[in-house]
Motif scaffolding. Structure first.
Motif, PDB file in Angstrom:
ATOM      1  N   ALA A   1     -79.246 -91.561   1.651  1.00 14.17           N
ATOM      2  CA  ALA A   1     -79.752 -92.934   1.783  1.00 14.17           C
ATOM      3  C   ALA A   1     -80.455 -93.368   0.503  1.00 14.17           C
ATOM      4  CB  ALA A   1     -80.707 -93.023   2.978  1.00 14.17           C
ATOM      5  N   ARG A   2     -81.235 -92.465  -0.090  1.00 15.63           N
ATOM      6  CA  ARG A   2     -81.967 -92.828  -1.309  1.00 15.63           C
ATOM      7  C   ARG A   2     -80.993 -93.092  -2.456  1.00 15.63           C
ATOM      8  NH1 ARG A   2     -84.836 -88.305  -2.471  1.00 15.63           N
ATOM      9  NH2 ARG A   2     -83.255 -87.828  -4.041  1.00 15.63           N
ATOM     10  N   THR A   3     -79.951 -92.267  -2.541  1.00  9.30           N
ATOM     11  CA  THR A   3     -78.921 -92.465  -3.570  1.00  9.30           C
ATOM     12  C   THR A   3     -78.328 -93.869  -3.485  1.00  9.30           C
ATOM     13  OG1 THR A   3     -78.396 -90.120  -3.472  1.00  9.30           O
ATOM     14  CG2 THR A   3     -76.706 -91.556  -4.384  1.00  9.30           C
ATOM     15  N   THR A   4     -78.025 -94.282  -2.268  1.00  4.51           N
ATOM     16  CA  THR A   4     -77.408 -95.594  -2.058  1.00  4.51           C
ATOM     17  C   THR A   4     -78.399 -96.713  -2.363  1.00  4.51           C
ATOM     18  OG1 THR A   4     -75.980 -94.618  -0.397  1.00  4.51           O
ATOM     19  CG2 THR A   4     -76.222 -97.007  -0.345  1.00  4.51           C
ATOM     20  N   GLN A   5     -79.604 -96.537  -1.861  1.00  3.74           N
ATOM     21  CA  GLN A   5     -80.622 -97.568  -2.058  1.00  3.74           C
ATOM     22  C   GLN A   5     -80.894 -97.784  -3.554  1.00  3.74           C
ATOM     23  OE1 GLN A   5     -83.868 -97.479   0.578  1.00  3.74           O
ATOM     24  NE2 GLN A   5     -85.379 -98.241  -0.902  1.00  3.74           N
ATOM     25  N   GLU A   6     -81.008 -96.700  -4.293  1.00  2.00           N
ATOM     26  CA  GLU A   6     -81.263 -96.832  -5.734  1.00  2.00           C
ATOM     27  C   GLU A   6     -80.101 -97.535  -6.432  1.00  2.00           C
ATOM     28  OE1 GLU A   6     -83.936 -92.733  -6.229  1.00  2.00           O
ATOM     29  OE2 GLU A   6     -81.981 -92.900  -7.236  1.00  2.00           O
ATOM     30  N   ALA A   7     -78.876 -97.170  -6.068  1.00  2.00           N
ATOM     31  CA  ALA A   7     -77.705 -97.778  -6.714  1.00  2.00           C
ATOM     32  C   ALA A   7     -77.648 -99.276  -6.424  1.00  2.00           C
ATOM     33  CB  ALA A   7     -76.424 -97.087  -6.244  1.00  2.00           C
ATOM     34  N   VAL A   8     -77.983 -99.662  -5.178  1.00  2.00           N
ATOM     35  CA  VAL A   8     -77.966-101.083  -4.828  1.00  2.00           C
ATOM     36  C   VAL A   8     -79.068-101.814  -5.590  1.00  2.00           C
ATOM     37  CG1 VAL A   8     -78.414-102.713  -2.945  1.00  2.00           C
ATOM     38  CG2 VAL A   8     -76.888-100.757  -2.581  1.00  2.00           C
ATOM     39  N   THR A   9     -80.259-101.247  -5.610  1.00  2.00           N
ATOM     40  CA  THR A   9     -81.390-101.913  -6.269  1.00  2.00           C
ATOM     41  C   THR A   9     -81.100-102.124  -7.755  1.00  2.00           C
ATOM     42  OG1 THR A   9     -82.869-100.839  -4.695  1.00  2.00           O
ATOM     43  CG2 THR A   9     -83.876-101.758  -6.688  1.00  2.00           C
ATOM     44  N   GLU A  10     -80.621-101.065  -8.399  1.00  2.00           N
ATOM     45  CA  GLU A  10     -80.357-101.158  -9.846  1.00  2.00           C
ATOM     46  C   GLU A  10     -79.241-102.167 -10.153  1.00  2.00           C
ATOM     47  OE1 GLU A  10     -81.508 -96.453 -10.174  1.00  2.00           O
ATOM     48  OE2 GLU A  10     -79.577 -97.095 -10.989  1.00  2.00           O
ATOM     49  N   THR A  11     -78.216-102.182  -9.304  1.00  2.00           N
ATOM     50  CA  THR A  11     -77.082-103.086  -9.570  1.00  2.00           C
ATOM     51  C   THR A  11     -77.456-104.533  -9.295  1.00  2.00           C
ATOM     52  OG1 THR A  11     -75.545-101.320  -8.992  1.00  2.00           O
ATOM     53  CG2 THR A  11     -74.663-103.560  -9.019  1.00  2.00           C
ATOM     54  N   LEU A  12     -78.135-104.764  -8.171  1.00  2.00           N
ATOM     55  CA  LEU A  12     -78.442-106.146  -7.799  1.00  2.00           C
ATOM     56  C   LEU A  12     -79.434-106.777  -8.767  1.00  2.00           C
ATOM     57  CD1 LEU A  12     -77.245-107.837  -5.415  1.00  2.00           C
ATOM     58  CD2 LEU A  12     -76.716-105.419  -5.359  1.00  2.00           C
ATOM     59  N   ALA A  13     -80.189-105.956  -9.499  1.00  2.00           N
ATOM     60  CA  ALA A  13     -81.120-106.503 -10.498  1.00  2.00           C
ATOM     61  C   ALA A  13     -80.361-107.159 -11.648  1.00  2.00           C
ATOM     62  CB  ALA A  13     -82.019-105.386 -11.038  1.00  2.00           C
ATOM     63  N   GLU A  14     -79.074-106.865 -11.755  1.00  2.00           N
ATOM     64  CA  GLU A  14     -78.296-107.331 -12.919  1.00  2.00           C
ATOM     65  C   GLU A  14     -77.310-108.442 -12.598  1.00  2.00           C
ATOM     66  OE1 GLU A  14     -76.227-103.872 -14.187  1.00  2.00           O
ATOM     67  OE2 GLU A  14     -77.985-102.934 -15.106  1.00  2.00           O
ATOM     68  N   VAL A  15     -77.070-108.724 -11.308  1.00  2.00           N
ATOM     69  CA  VAL A  15     -75.972-109.647 -11.005  1.00  2.00           C
ATOM     70  C   VAL A  15     -76.359-111.095 -11.306  1.00  2.00           C
ATOM     71  CG1 VAL A  15     -75.109-108.096  -9.222  1.00  2.00           C
ATOM     72  CG2 VAL A  15     -76.518-110.077  -8.573  1.00  2.00           C
ATOM     73  N   ARG A  16     -75.357-111.885 -11.656  1.00  2.00           N
ATOM     74  CA  ARG A  16     -75.523-113.303 -11.970  1.00  2.00           C
ATOM     75  C   ARG A  16     -74.318-114.044 -11.427  1.00  2.00           C
ATOM     76  NH1 ARG A  16     -79.571-111.480 -12.778  1.00  2.00           N
ATOM     77  NH2 ARG A  16     -81.023-111.596 -14.539  1.00  2.00           N
ATOM     78  N   PRO A  17     -74.439-115.353 -11.145  1.00  2.00           N
ATOM     79  CA  PRO A  17     -73.263-116.116 -10.707  1.00  2.00           C
ATOM     80  C   PRO A  17     -72.121-115.955 -11.700  1.00  2.00           C
ATOM     81  CG  PRO A  17     -75.258-117.442 -10.501  1.00  2.00           C
ATOM     82  CD  PRO A  17     -75.662-116.166 -11.201  1.00  2.00           C
ATOM     83  N   GLY A  18     -70.906-115.925 -11.187  1.00  2.00           N
ATOM     84  CA  GLY A  18     -69.726-115.784 -12.036  1.00  2.00           C
ATOM     85  C   GLY A  18     -69.169-114.376 -12.050  1.00  2.00           C
ATOM     86  N   LEU A  19     -70.000-113.392 -11.768  1.00  2.00           N
ATOM     87  CA  LEU A  19     -69.558-111.996 -11.741  1.00  2.00           C
ATOM     88  C   LEU A  19     -68.613-111.795 -10.539  1.00  2.00           C
ATOM     89  CD1 LEU A  19     -70.361-109.432 -13.411  1.00  2.00           C
ATOM     90  CD2 LEU A  19     -72.013-108.946 -11.608  1.00  2.00           C
ATOM     91  N   PRO A  20     -67.442-111.174 -10.737  1.00  2.00           N
ATOM     92  CA  PRO A  20     -66.567-110.934  -9.570  1.00  2.00           C
ATOM     93  C   PRO A  20     -67.213-109.934  -8.598  1.00  2.00           C
ATOM     94  CG  PRO A  20     -65.360-110.649 -11.642  1.00  2.00           C
ATOM     95  CD  PRO A  20     -66.820-110.729 -11.988  1.00  2.00           C
ATOM     96  N   ALA A  21     -67.045-110.201  -7.316  1.00  2.00           N
ATOM     97  CA  ALA A  21     -67.603-109.317  -6.285  1.00  2.00           C
ATOM     98  C   ALA A  21     -67.126-107.881  -6.485  1.00  2.00           C
ATOM     99  CB  ALA A  21     -67.217-109.833  -4.902  1.00  2.00           C
ATOM    100  N   ARG A  22     -65.868-107.735  -6.900  1.00  2.00           N
ATOM    101  CA  ARG A  22     -65.306-106.395  -7.062  1.00  2.00           C
ATOM    102  C   ARG A  22     -66.047-105.596  -8.142  1.00  2.00           C
ATOM    103  NH1 ARG A  22     -60.810-103.438  -8.806  1.00  2.00           N
ATOM    104  NH2 ARG A  22     -60.509-104.792 -10.581  1.00  2.00           N
ATOM    105  N   GLU A  23     -66.536-106.293  -9.157  1.00  2.00           N
ATOM    106  CA  GLU A  23     -67.284-105.586 -10.202  1.00  2.00           C
ATOM    107  C   GLU A  23     -68.660-105.146  -9.704  1.00  2.00           C
ATOM    108  OE1 GLU A  23     -67.393-107.237 -14.121  1.00  2.00           O
ATOM    109  OE2 GLU A  23     -65.245-107.678 -14.096  1.00  2.00           O
ATOM    110  N   VAL A  24     -69.252-105.952  -8.827  1.00  2.00           N
ATOM    111  CA  VAL A  24     -70.534-105.546  -8.232  1.00  2.00           C
ATOM    112  C   VAL A  24     -70.315-104.258  -7.431  1.00  2.00           C
ATOM    113  CG1 VAL A  24     -72.398-106.211  -6.660  1.00  2.00           C
ATOM    114  CG2 VAL A  24     -71.318-107.939  -8.133  1.00  2.00           C
ATOM    115  N   ALA A  25     -69.247-104.244  -6.627  1.00  2.00           N
ATOM    116  CA  ALA A  25     -68.938-103.050  -5.833  1.00  2.00           C
ATOM    117  C   ALA A  25     -68.703-101.848  -6.738  1.00  2.00           C
ATOM    118  CB  ALA A  25     -67.708-103.311  -4.956  1.00  2.00           C
TER     119      ALA A  25
END
Lengths: 366, 366
Positions: free
Chosen positions: B152-176
């Motif tokens: 769970a911690r592995t997943t939570q950290e990966a989500v937190t770190e990634t979502l800190a970087e997303v901006r409009p225009g980024l394809p959803a597939r790249e976020v995944a």
């Protein structure tokens, strides 16, 4: 490019030849082949019922919108969460006039669903769907071979780029991860269980990538594959870091010669078992017969392993469009293992390898 | 840390309670649970036969060395390529005095093997192994919950770190892909089918990550999980890029309140169906009852979905060590979908969420 209604028409012809009243598919490569879409199997039944006259998708409510958007099969029968999908299958079979006789059932339907299906259609004899579909799937259409070439190229490029960078001391697992990441960046949607094995570990034909480091003077065996636009690749090369010991060179020569002997035989009409035998004889003559402990190859396509199998005693002939691996190997427990593998497609006059990396034992700098 | 012989002893006790003469497992999470090792199922049978007095692994020649090195079950019975593994199973069953009566068979045994097994032991009644094993597997040991916290911690950290970087225009597939790569770099051995869905796509509860770009003013739904040291994680958060429309805020409030109502009830003895009902009532009172179209949650552990299920009508009680998702959601076709999910572990006095990301609708900068 791929014509799913035409495939279903061919499947119906084969159903009649095999005396099947119905074809029931779950989420699987069979479904992908016949309707162009599948998904990871979950605990809910989702699939297709195809009879000589009718066809429908059977879908849990939760997936109805998704299946409706993705599958060009207009008759969607939806089951609600608190009901039995297999009761729905039985009702549908009665509606389609197929609630009796022999049914071809998805080879991968899990036991807990088989049991519920047997309870819902007790009068039917269930036989594996591959009896109907495997011969169709084994002979790839030109569009399928084209996709397999793309999958093969993706894998070959990832291997070439990664192996250009490896040095002694690097853990095998990191080599595997680098190849896998490159395949994904090139568009692969999944990677198979990569084998990157060093020295004695390479003597286990199905070893996974381990923590052990690459070592000078030792064999490095790389066997990787991916899924690209639904189709699979599979590629093996054997490397040695620095100078190869004499035994390694002798054994590799036998593997290489066996590969060439097999490739030279593959053409429409040649028995698959003869291809295996030719490779086996070469390795036996070189004195390593006891070290070649697996069949020569397996079919590949939507599944990483599928029909036909290039195995002793298989009297079925190579047919135009067959795609299978040619992968002789020799294994010396506690010492090393060697294997050479390309996927080939049977052509009108012979065969084409989908990968063309150098086939010699590849010496890496130390 | 995990005591496999002790687990097999418990399984034998349950076999006797359920009147089973044998337990036959294929490569599966059941096998992983009882012997500490499994692998991807292939076309060759590899598994374990466990009877009240005896136990053995049944292994194709090709895997003998690997299984012998990895599994602490000393009795290895090897089948050769040209023989039938199910004839070996039948012989072994006679040797173990178990070739009759009820057998608990791996829920995932594929149909083509079920058929051959039924032919080899025609006198036996086959029932799903989960009848024996699911109650054991559902109540996690402390060591299992500890591994699930790591996943769970592995997943939570990966989500937190990634979502800190997303901006409009980024394809959803790249976020995944970014979340998945981070989970792998943190040591996850596999990732589940990630959902990263934008706007109307988020209204499909099982949408996959698509090419569509993130857009200001739209909902972004992120539902991801991984496998880490064999155990699974599952986490969903809903985001909005810039200001949330009123309807989105109202609907999210209902989801959040439903989540809290459910969490407040979860403790040993509470019926699982009551937990689902409590969440459903909150959403219905807010006027969105028709938009909550799935059960509240599913068990999780070695499998991404397993028992127990938090679903209407389930009168089974929550038990100490149960681990399941709590994931209320509402879906508005053509508009958006929202979901909030943590995996919880039932404790002696209540429950513990294995992830603790903020649970409000998260506003991302545009």
């Amino acid at each position: 490019m791929l014509d799913y209604p035409a495939r279903r028409a061919l499947a119906r012809t084969r159903m009649q030849q095999e005396g099947m009243n119905a074809l029931l598919l779950f989420l699987s490569s069979h479904l992908l082949y016949l309707v162009g879409w599948s998904d990871s199997p979950g605990e809910r039944f989702l699939g297709a019922l195809i009879t000589p006259e009718r066809e429908a998708m059977i879908v849990p409510r939760l997936y109805a919108d998704e299946v409706s958007a993705r599958v060009g099969l207009p008759d969607l029968r939806i089951w609600e969460e608190e009901t039995s999908p297999f009761e729905l299958v039985a009702r549908l079979a009665r509606e389609f006039g197929a609630a009796r006789g022999r049914w071809a059932v998805d080879d991968g339907l899990p036991f807990h669903m088989v049991r519920r299906l047997q309870g819902a259609v007790p009068g039917c004899t269930l036989v594996p769907a591959s009896r109907v579909l495997a011969p169709l799937r084994a002979q790839k259409e030109a569009g399928e071979v084209a996709r397999m070439r793309e999958a093969a190229r993706t894998t070959q490029e990832a291997v070439t780029e990664t192996l250009a960078e490896v040095r002694p001391g690097l853990p095998a697992r990191e080599v595997a991860a680098a190849i896998e990441n490159r395949m994904r960046r090139k568009g692969a949607s999944a990677v198979a269980g990569s084998i990157v094995a060093v020295g004695p570990t390479a003597a286990l034909p199905h070893a996974r990538a381990a923590e052990e480091p690459l070592r000078a003077g030792e064999v490095l065996l790389v066997d990787v594959g991916c899924r690209y636009r639904d189709y699979r690749s599979d590629l093996t090369r054997s490397y040695v870091l620095g100078e190869a010991p004499v035994k390694v060179r002798q054994a590799y020569r036998a593997v290489r010669d066996a590969y060439e002997a097999a490739r030279g035989l593959i053409r429409p009409g040649m028995a698959l078992g003869e291809v295996d035998r030719a490779a086996r004889e070469v390795i036996a003559r070189a004195g390593f017969g006891a070290n070649f402990i697996h069949r020569l190859g397996h079919g590949i396509g939507l599944d990483p392993k599928e029909e036909p199998y290039v195995v002793a005693g298989n009297t079925d002939p190579c047919l135009l469009g067959h795609t299978f691996s040619v992968e002789p190997g020799v294994y010396f427990p506690g010492e090393f293992g060697l294997r050479l593998e390309d996927v080939v497609a049977v052509t009108e006059t012979g065969n084409e390898a989908l990968t063309d990396l150098p086939r010699d034992l590849i010496v890496l700098p130390v």
